[in-house]
Design a protein around this motif. Structure first.
Motif, PDB file in Angstrom:
ATOM      1  N   ARG A 131       0.838  -1.117   0.296  1.00 12.20           N
ATOM      2  CA  ARG A 131      -0.033   0.011  -0.232  1.00 12.20           C
ATOM      3  C   ARG A 131       0.790   1.172  -0.025  1.00 12.20           C
ATOM      4  NH1 ARG A 131      -3.777   3.107   0.367  1.00 12.20           N
ATOM      5  NH2 ARG A 131      -4.747   4.341   1.967  1.00 12.20           N
ATOM      6  N   ALA A 132       1.996   1.224   0.757  1.00 16.11           N
ATOM      7  CA  ALA A 132       2.739   2.235   0.948  1.00 16.11           C
ATOM      8  C   ALA A 132       3.328   2.671  -0.519  1.00 16.11           C
ATOM      9  CB  ALA A 132       3.885   2.466   2.070  1.00 16.11           C
ATOM     10  N   ASP A 133       3.854   1.623  -1.320  1.00 10.66           N
ATOM     11  CA  ASP A 133       4.622   1.908  -2.386  1.00 10.66           C
ATOM     12  C   ASP A 133       3.389   2.332  -3.490  1.00 10.66           C
ATOM     13  OD1 ASP A 133       6.759   0.621  -1.337  1.00 10.66           O
ATOM     14  OD2 ASP A 133       6.281  -1.488  -2.208  1.00 10.66           O
ATOM     15  N   ASP A 134       2.171   1.770  -3.390  1.00 10.26           N
ATOM     16  CA  ASP A 134       1.241   2.529  -4.463  1.00 10.26           C
ATOM     17  C   ASP A 134       1.133   3.870  -4.012  1.00 10.26           C
ATOM     18  OD1 ASP A 134      -0.878   1.926  -6.398  1.00 10.26           O
ATOM     19  OD2 ASP A 134      -2.200   2.533  -4.867  1.00 10.26           O
ATOM     20  N   ILE A 135       0.889   4.067  -2.768  1.00 11.16           N
ATOM     21  CA  ILE A 135       0.439   5.804  -2.492  1.00 11.16           C
ATOM     22  C   ILE A 135       2.035   6.518  -2.810  1.00 11.16           C
ATOM     23  CG2 ILE A 135       0.574   7.207  -0.741  1.00 11.16           C
ATOM     24  CD1 ILE A 135      -1.261   5.229   0.790  1.00 11.16           C
ATOM     25  N   LEU A 136       3.232   6.119  -2.754  1.00 12.77           N
ATOM     26  CA  LEU A 136       4.585   6.668  -3.271  1.00 12.77           C
ATOM     27  C   LEU A 136       4.309   7.055  -4.699  1.00 12.77           C
ATOM     28  CD1 LEU A 136       7.507   7.621  -2.429  1.00 12.77           C
ATOM     29  CD2 LEU A 136       7.964   5.304  -3.130  1.00 12.77           C
ATOM     30  N   ILE A 137       4.004   5.829  -5.654  1.00  9.03           N
ATOM     31  CA  ILE A 137       4.193   6.136  -6.926  1.00  9.03           C
ATOM     32  C   ILE A 137       2.906   6.953  -7.210  1.00  9.03           C
ATOM     33  CG2 ILE A 137       2.898   4.045  -7.688  1.00  9.03           C
ATOM     34  CD1 ILE A 137       5.367   3.767  -9.657  1.00  9.03           C
ATOM     35  N   ARG A 138       1.653   6.804  -6.968  1.00  7.20           N
ATOM     36  CA  ARG A 138       0.695   7.843  -7.303  1.00  7.20           C
ATOM     37  C   ARG A 138       1.049   9.186  -6.678  1.00  7.20           C
ATOM     38  NH1 ARG A 138      -4.417   6.393  -5.394  1.00  7.20           N
ATOM     39  NH2 ARG A 138      -3.837   5.213  -3.745  1.00  7.20           N
TER      40      ARG A 138
END
Length: 167
Positions: free
Chosen positions: A39-46
């Motif tokens: 989830r943190a990775d997804d938020i980071l890239i978005r």
């Protein structure tokens, strides 16, 4: 304690790929392999994609007084639509990828590849828009630049993958 060596396949390439490399390696992007960090990775890239689009809109806004305002406003609305798509994309915890905590390498690799394609498209867009120095040129070229990103297709493929639909 076991130390792992991660080989950076993007090292030694152009500025867009260096930014992608920083996103994947320097900013904690874990290639979707650590379930707790997904989830943190997804938020980071978005967040990074959203930032790139914001930079594009800000530059176009700075060119407005000297240009055909309608074309620039239309481009800014298109960029805002792209930002909205990123901000409101499928919540990772609701997606098939996250619900099943996939270990399927092919799906993970597709997601990483799609994120890389979107990032490179938006970095290219940001750089092209930043080179526009006057309003009339921006008004004439921005629509073509936005279409060249093929953002809608890329983002639809990403959303479909997260929802478990065949790509």
């Amino acid at each position: 304690m076991e130390l792992k060596v991660i080989v950076n396949p993007l090292a030694g390439v152009g500025p867009a790929k260096r930014l992608l490399s920083n996103l994947f390696y320097g900013w904690g992007y874990s290639f979707y392999r650590c379930k707790g960090k997904l989830r943190a990775d997804d938020i980071l890239i978005r967040g990074k994609l959203y930032q790139l689009l914001g930079e594009c809109r800000a530059h176009l806004r700075s060119l407005e007084p000297a240009a055909a305002t309608q074309a620039l406003l239309r481009a800014q609305r298109d960029l805002e639509g792209m930002e909205t798509a990123i901000r409101t994309s499928t919540a990772p915890e609701a997606s098939r990828v996250h619900r099943q905590a996939l270990d399927e390498r092919a799906t993970v690799e597709q997601l990483v590849a799609l994120d890389g394609e979107v990032l490179l498209a938006l970095v290219t867009l940001r750089d092209a828009i930043a080179r526009l120095q006057d309003g009339p040129a921006a008004a004439a070229e921005t629509g073509d630049l936005l279409r060249a990103t093929d953002f809608d297709t890329l983002w639809s493929r990403r959303e479909a993958l997260l929802c478990g639909q065949p790509g």
